[in-house]
Write a protein that holds these residues in place. Structure first.
Motif, mmCIF file in Angstrom:
data_model
loop_
_atom_site.group_PDB
_atom_site.id
_atom_site.type_symbol
_atom_site.label_atom_id
_atom_site.label_comp_id
_atom_site.label_asym_id
_atom_site.label_seq_id
_atom_site.Cartn_x
_atom_site.Cartn_y
_atom_site.Cartn_z
ATOM 1 N N VAL A 86 -1.757 -8.387 3.348
ATOM 2 C CA VAL A 86 -2.201 -7.005 3.172
ATOM 3 C C VAL A 86 -1.050 -6.025 3.393
ATOM 4 C CG1 VAL A 86 -3.699 -5.202 4.105
ATOM 5 C CG2 VAL A 86 -4.594 -7.492 3.747
ATOM 6 N N ARG A 87 -0.289 -6.226 4.455
ATOM 7 C CA ARG A 87 0.822 -5.306 4.744
ATOM 8 C C ARG A 87 1.813 -5.247 3.585
ATOM 9 N NH1 ARG A 87 1.395 -3.571 10.028
ATOM 10 N NH2 ARG A 87 -0.006 -4.554 11.530
ATOM 11 N N GLN A 88 2.082 -6.378 2.975
ATOM 12 C CA GLN A 88 3.033 -6.431 1.868
ATOM 13 C C GLN A 88 2.501 -5.706 0.635
ATOM 14 O OE1 GLN A 88 4.583 -10.409 0.799
ATOM 15 N NE2 GLN A 88 4.128 -9.882 -1.340
ATOM 16 N N ILE A 89 1.229 -5.983 0.276
ATOM 17 C CA ILE A 89 0.649 -5.398 -0.932
ATOM 18 C C ILE A 89 0.493 -3.888 -0.787
ATOM 19 C CG2 ILE A 89 -1.383 -5.370 -2.456
ATOM 20 C CD1 ILE A 89 0.277 -7.922 -2.692
ATOM 21 N N TYR A 90 0.024 -3.444 0.376
ATOM 22 C CA TYR A 90 -0.206 -2.013 0.581
ATOM 23 C C TYR A 90 1.092 -1.261 0.880
ATOM 24 C CZ TYR A 90 -5.309 -2.370 0.550
ATOM 25 O OH TYR A 90 -6.612 -2.548 0.171
ATOM 26 N N GLY A 91 2.010 -1.944 1.538
ATOM 27 C CA GLY A 91 3.250 -1.278 1.918
ATOM 28 C C GLY A 91 4.278 -1.236 0.812
ATOM 29 N N ASN A 92 4.266 -2.248 -0.077
ATOM 30 C CA ASN A 92 5.285 -2.316 -1.120
ATOM 31 C C ASN A 92 4.719 -2.977 -2.379
ATOM 32 O OD1 ASN A 92 7.787 -2.105 -2.368
ATOM 33 N ND2 ASN A 92 8.524 -4.056 -1.521
ATOM 34 N N PRO A 93 3.745 -2.316 -3.038
ATOM 35 C CA PRO A 93 3.148 -2.923 -4.245
ATOM 36 C C PRO A 93 4.184 -3.048 -5.354
ATOM 37 C CG PRO A 93 2.480 -0.615 -4.033
ATOM 38 C CD PRO A 93 3.200 -0.967 -2.766
ATOM 39 N N LEU A 120 -10.570 -0.108 -1.362
ATOM 40 C CA LEU A 120 -9.277 -0.592 -0.882
ATOM 41 C C LEU A 120 -8.962 -0.151 0.537
ATOM 42 C CD1 LEU A 120 -9.040 -0.913 -4.080
ATOM 43 C CD2 LEU A 120 -6.599 -0.953 -3.660
ATOM 44 N N ALA A 121 -9.560 0.971 0.990
ATOM 45 C CA ALA A 121 -9.385 1.380 2.382
ATOM 46 C C ALA A 121 -10.059 0.369 3.314
ATOM 47 C CB ALA A 121 -9.959 2.777 2.598
ATOM 48 N N LEU A 122 -11.228 -0.084 2.923
ATOM 49 C CA LEU A 122 -11.948 -1.091 3.707
ATOM 50 C C LEU A 122 -11.192 -2.416 3.722
ATOM 51 C CD1 LEU A 122 -14.619 -1.749 5.211
ATOM 52 C CD2 LEU A 122 -15.537 -2.478 3.009
ATOM 53 N N VAL A 123 -10.635 -2.799 2.582
ATOM 54 C CA VAL A 123 -9.853 -4.035 2.494
ATOM 55 C C VAL A 123 -8.678 -3.994 3.469
ATOM 56 C CG1 VAL A 123 -8.266 -5.311 0.982
ATOM 57 C CG2 VAL A 123 -10.528 -4.645 0.144
ATOM 58 N N ARG A 124 -8.026 -2.850 3.566
ATOM 59 C CA ARG A 124 -6.877 -2.722 4.473
ATOM 60 C C ARG A 124 -7.290 -2.964 5.923
ATOM 61 N NH1 ARG A 124 -3.641 2.884 4.615
ATOM 62 N NH2 ARG A 124 -5.634 3.563 5.510
ATOM 63 N N ASP A 125 -8.475 -2.498 6.286
ATOM 64 C CA ASP A 125 -8.965 -2.694 7.664
ATOM 65 C C ASP A 125 -9.322 -4.139 7.957
ATOM 66 O OD1 ASP A 125 -8.710 -0.041 8.187
ATOM 67 O OD2 ASP A 125 -10.856 0.417 8.248
ATOM 68 N N PHE A 126 -9.907 -4.823 6.951
ATOM 69 C CA PHE A 126 -10.603 -6.080 7.224
ATOM 70 C C PHE A 126 -9.847 -7.325 6.783
ATOM 71 C CE2 PHE A 126 -14.224 -8.985 5.815
ATOM 72 C CZ PHE A 126 -14.423 -9.505 7.092
ATOM 73 N N ALA A 127 -9.169 -7.248 5.636
ATOM 74 C CA ALA A 127 -8.573 -8.455 5.047
ATOM 75 C C ALA A 127 -7.223 -8.785 5.670
ATOM 76 C CB ALA A 127 -8.425 -8.269 3.542
ATOM 77 N N GLY A 176 -6.102 0.953 10.507
ATOM 78 C CA GLY A 176 -4.837 0.260 10.255
ATOM 79 C C GLY A 176 -5.079 -1.132 9.715
ATOM 80 N N PHE A 177 -4.028 -1.956 9.724
ATOM 81 C CA PHE A 177 -4.122 -3.295 9.145
ATOM 82 C C PHE A 177 -4.788 -4.270 10.110
ATOM 83 C CE2 PHE A 177 -0.438 -1.340 7.073
ATOM 84 C CZ PHE A 177 -0.801 -1.486 5.754
ATOM 85 N N SER A 178 -5.476 -5.276 9.520
ATOM 86 C CA SER A 178 -6.055 -6.344 10.312
ATOM 87 C C SER A 178 -4.952 -7.309 10.728
ATOM 88 C CB SER A 178 -7.119 -7.091 9.497
ATOM 89 O OG SER A 178 -7.617 -8.184 10.216
ATOM 90 N N ASP A 179 -4.870 -7.592 12.030
ATOM 91 C CA ASP A 179 -3.807 -8.467 12.539
ATOM 92 C C ASP A 179 -4.333 -9.846 12.915
ATOM 93 O OD1 ASP A 179 -1.626 -6.680 12.341
ATOM 94 O OD2 ASP A 179 -2.351 -5.605 14.103
ATOM 95 N N MET A 180 -5.534 -10.171 12.464
ATOM 96 C CA MET A 180 -6.114 -11.468 12.768
ATOM 97 C C MET A 180 -5.303 -12.567 12.084
ATOM 98 S SD MET A 180 -8.730 -12.959 14.291
ATOM 99 C CE MET A 180 -9.550 -14.553 14.283
ATOM 100 N N GLY A 181 -4.728 -13.462 12.852
ATOM 101 C CA GLY A 181 -3.936 -14.548 12.287
ATOM 102 C C GLY A 181 -4.808 -15.680 11.801
#
Length: 538
Positions: free
Chosen positions: A511-518, A487-494, A263-268
């Motif tokens: 990341v959530r914005q780009i992957y969820g609604n490009p 891009l799968a790795l980017v979703r996990d880490f970035a 899933g997405f990285s939630d690190m603030g």
């Protein structure tokens, strides 16, 4: 039906000072005409060594092959004389190597090198030249008639890999051995190259042995799969059987490490900007082409790029080869100066600094290069390579603690402390990249620029390294600029993404914005090609 290639009970050993290294132990596998066999495994599992033996690319000595057969169309290649090998290699069996920069000769144009294979096997000069242009166009090299006169250093890493593929398929071989053929390619080019290889396979009935650590590639093209660990085959079966219902614990661990499942990285991010890039362009002036009267046009490798990056943030930069990702990364590090615009690190301009200020800044910003073979000094041991930053910045760590700290760093990146006494050539490509990451961590920097830092690693080690980088981000507030094509790795880490195309930023955001609604068509195409989002979602 007799297999096109049959490896039977093959063992390969390398004598060393520490004893006998059993690189391959009693390995057997087959590949039929028109079939794709994928060989999976971690760095050092023996997959590349066993495949290289098919092409007689292992020197014996120092290697020893105590047992086994390699049967090509029923003939044992291990018993073949030099003349028979010359007839078979390149024409009937061909290979795409993992490192195109090392495999291509830097002093000859790429067109000459592709044509060489054909000339050796009796193809007329004019026929070979026409075939070179056709091949370059087919693997996606623009302006093939002009670019065939260029040299390897004038192409990006992804383009060099495509040139290697063109050379390998020049004579329509019966068997193609592809050692990580798409590891350096961005997702859109990767998809095109894999489709091309399957196309050629259908046309010629070519058998293909695909050595890879990318399980998405296996799912896309493989008919059957062999999984290797520590020199042995631990599981084999159809692609569907192994990928969906793995039986061995090692196979299950490999599949669990596939990026994109966490899933997405939630690190603030922390407060305050660590990096501010404003109106940056990098323009390479046109150079007089050899034997030409006119200059080539100036190239805008990076064109008017602006963004800010917060402390603790992981900013992924994605895009095709030649989009300007690596050029931007080099300017952020200070290896190249912008032609236009400014880059500020923690509010201070990186250009025009005094020598003392530049010395201090370099300690706080480190780089992990894309090509570990070129970035590690072959004459230095791993101990010397990792400890070198402490010699340059002697106030960081007392000399009497260097050895113990090197051992800690090696363990952090999944290597053993006793590896410190070896040289880079004694490691696989993935292991060399881990050494490069350990060196980058030595000074405990605030910002690490990673240019395809994990692209050469198999998925399980890739997952370990990404987990390590996440831990360092959490524990020390590290920030990352992460140049990547996975891009799968980017979703996990970035935490945020810049999408680059033709030197420009075409889309940026969390990341959530780009992957969820490009929003941009190019972003949608990247995500479709990577399999991160379904076709209808984009």
């Amino acid at each position: 039906m007799q297999p096109l290639l049959s490896v039977r009970n093959l063992s390969i050993q390398f004598p060393s000072r520490a004893g006998l290294v059993r690189a391959v132990e009693d390995v057997s596998w087959d590949v039929n005409a028109g079939e794709t066999l994928a060989i999976l495994g971690e760095s050092g599992s023996g997959k590349s060594v066993s495949a290289s033996a098919v092409m007689n690319l292992i020197e014996t000595p120092p290697a020893v092959i105590p047992q086994g057969q390699i049967l090509f169309e029923g003939q044992d290649l291990l018993q073949a004389d030099a003349e028979m090998r010359r007839r078979i290699n390149g024409k009937s069996i061909s290979m795409i190597f993992q490192d195109p920069l090392a495999a291509l000769n830097p002093v000859y144009p790429i067109g000459w090198q592709i044509a060489e294979t054909m000339r050796v096997h009796g193809v007329a000069h004019d026929v070979a030249q026409a075939r070179v242009i056709e091949l370059l166009a087919r693997v996606g090299i623009a302006e093939p008639e002009r670019r065939m006169k260029d040299y390897p250093h004038q192409f990006s890493g992804g383009q060099r890999q495509r040139i290697m593929i063109a050379s390998a398929i020049a004579l329509k071989p019966k068997l193609l051995i592809a050692d990580e053929p798409t590891s350096a390619l961005d997702v859109t080019v990767q998809a095109r190259v894999l489709d091309l290889l399957k196309e050629i396979q259908v046309e010629n009935g070519m058998g293909m042995v695909l050595i890879t650590h990318d399980l998405s590639v296996v799912e896309r093209v493989a008919d059957r799969v062999v999984v290797m660990q520590a020199g042995r085959v631990v599981e084999s079966g159809t692609s569907a059987q192994v990928m969906q219902h793995p039986q061995h614990d090692y196979s299950r661990r490999l599949l669990a490490a596939i990026p994109g499942r966490a899933g997405f990285s939630d690190m603030g991010a922390a407060k305050g900007d660590i990096l501010a890039v404003r109106g940056v362009s990098k323009i390479y002036a046109g150079l007089a082409r050899q034997f030409a009267r006119s200059k080539t046009k100036p190239v805008r490798a990076v064109d008017d790029v602006s963004f800010t990056m917060a402390k603790g943030e992981t900013l992924a930069v994605v895009g095709e080869s030649g989009s300007g990702k690596s050029t931007l990364a080099r300017m952020i590090l200070g290896l190249d100066d912008p032609t236009l615009g400014t880059i500020h690190f923690e509010g201070k301009p990186m250009q025009g600094q005094s020598a003392a200020d530049a010395y201090k800044m370099r300690r706080r910003v480190q780089f992990v290069f894309q090509d570990p073979t070129a970035s590690l000094n072959p004459r230095m041991t791993v101990q010397q390579i990792i400890a070198e930053p402490w010699a340059i910045h002697p106030d960081v760590l007392p000399r009497n603690q260097w050895r113990s700290r090197v051992a800690e760093l090696l363990e952090q990146v999944g290597l053993k402390p006793d590896h410190a006494n070896r040289h880079p050539h004694q490691f696989s490509g993935g292991q060399r990249q881990r050494i490069a990451i350990a060196r980058a961590l030595a000074l405990k920097p605030e910002l690490i620029v990673c240019d395809e830092a994990v692209s050469a690693l198999d998925v399980s080690v890739q997952a370990q390294v990404i987990d390590l980088l996440k831990d360092l981000r959490r524990d020390y507030g590290l920030s990352y600029v992460f140049v990547a094509h996975d891009l799968a790795l980017v979703r996990d880490f970035a935490t945020s993404v810049l999408v680059m195309y033709g030197g420009k930023i075409v889309e940026k955001g969390p990341v959530r914005q780009i992957y969820g609604n490009p929003q941009h068509d190019y972003t949608k195409a990247l995500l479709r090609a990577s399999g991160v989002i379904p076709q209808q979602a984009a």
